[in-house]
Design an enzyme around this catalytic site. Structure first.
Site, short mmCIF file in Angstrom:
data_model
loop_
_atom_site.label_atom_id
_atom_site.label_comp_id
_atom_site.label_asym_id
_atom_site.label_seq_id
_atom_site.Cartn_x
_atom_site.Cartn_y
_atom_site.Cartn_z
N HIS A 103 0.84 -1.21 0.00
CA HIS A 103 0.00 0.00 0.00
C HIS A 103 0.86 1.25 0.00
CE1 HIS A 103 0.59 -1.16 4.24
NE2 HIS A 103 0.59 0.13 4.53
N HIS A 105 0.62 5.27 1.03
CA HIS A 105 -0.09 6.33 1.73
C HIS A 105 -0.03 7.59 0.88
CE1 HIS A 105 0.05 4.35 5.81
NE2 HIS A 105 1.04 3.70 5.22
P1 AMP Z 1 1.70 0.62 7.47
O1 AMP Z 1 1.62 -0.87 7.19
O2 AMP Z 1 2.72 0.97 8.51
O3 AMP Z 1 1.86 1.42 6.22
O4 AMP Z 1 0.35 1.06 8.16
C1 AMP Z 1 -0.91 0.53 7.83
C2 AMP Z 1 -1.91 1.63 7.69
O5 AMP Z 1 -3.18 1.03 7.50
C3 AMP Z 1 -2.03 2.57 8.91
O6 AMP Z 1 -1.94 3.92 8.46
C4 AMP Z 1 -3.43 2.26 9.46
O7 AMP Z 1 -4.06 3.40 9.99
C5 AMP Z 1 -4.14 1.75 8.23
N1 AMP Z 1 -5.23 0.82 8.48
C6 AMP Z 1 -5.21 -0.27 9.29
N2 AMP Z 1 -6.38 -0.90 9.26
C7 AMP Z 1 -7.18 -0.22 8.41
C8 AMP Z 1 -8.53 -0.37 7.96
N3 AMP Z 1 -9.31 -1.37 8.36
N4 AMP Z 1 -9.02 0.56 7.09
C9 AMP Z 1 -8.25 1.58 6.67
N5 AMP Z 1 -6.97 1.78 7.06
C10 AMP Z 1 -6.44 0.89 7.92
#
Ligand code: AMP
Length: 140
Positions: A103, A105
């Protein structure tokens, strides 16, 4: 090499098993609001096909994601009258990754405004209103 876990939370979102505030999709990518936004309009771009992170993704998945990241960058700039956009992408736990489906951001930024600390859940009414603004910007 670490393997892909098809029970990760973004795989469940893609399968419709848990809800998300969807913003956009095309054949190869899906975009939704981050539920712990570090800036207003913080959204996530993911490939529809399995990839744990950048390290195992195909060139086609990476290209599709970045094309959608650019599209979302323009949309959040417009929706939030932003001055810039930050794009973040983390690989493996040591690299800061917490959810193991590739993913990106996309974070709209304003001059002099720091990102908020991670880990604070959004107010869902606010998140829905912000999502509506981004969808409107995408359709203009
Ligand atoms: P990272 O793997 O460090 O890039 O972080 C994962 C991102 O996913 C974080 O910013 C969380 O806030 C986000 N996140 C986790 N669960 C969900 C969800 N169910 N829906 C949307 N965003 C999510």
């Amino acid at each position: 090499m670490m393997t892909y876990d098809s029970d990760n939370i973004f795989a469940k979102i893609l399968r419709g098993e848990i809800p998300s505030e969807k913003l956009y999709e095309d054949d190869a990518t899906f975009v939704f609001m981050d539920i712990m936004p570090r800036a207003d309009g913080h959204c996530l771009v993911i490939p529809k096909d399995a990839a744990r992170n950048m390290l195992d993704a195909s060139p086609a998945q990476l290209a599709a994601c970045l094309a959608t990241v650019q599209k979302m960058g323009h949309a959040v700039m417009k929706a939030f009258a932003a001055d810039g956009v930050t794009v973040q992408q983390f690989n493996e736990a040591a690299g800061g990754q917490e959810v193991f489906h590739l993913h990106y951001h996309v974070l709209p930024r304003h001059d002099g405004v720091a990102l908020r600390p991670p880990g604070k859940m959004a107010d869902f009414d606010v998140l829905k209103a912000q999502a509506a603004k981004i969808r409107a910007a995408l359709s203009e």
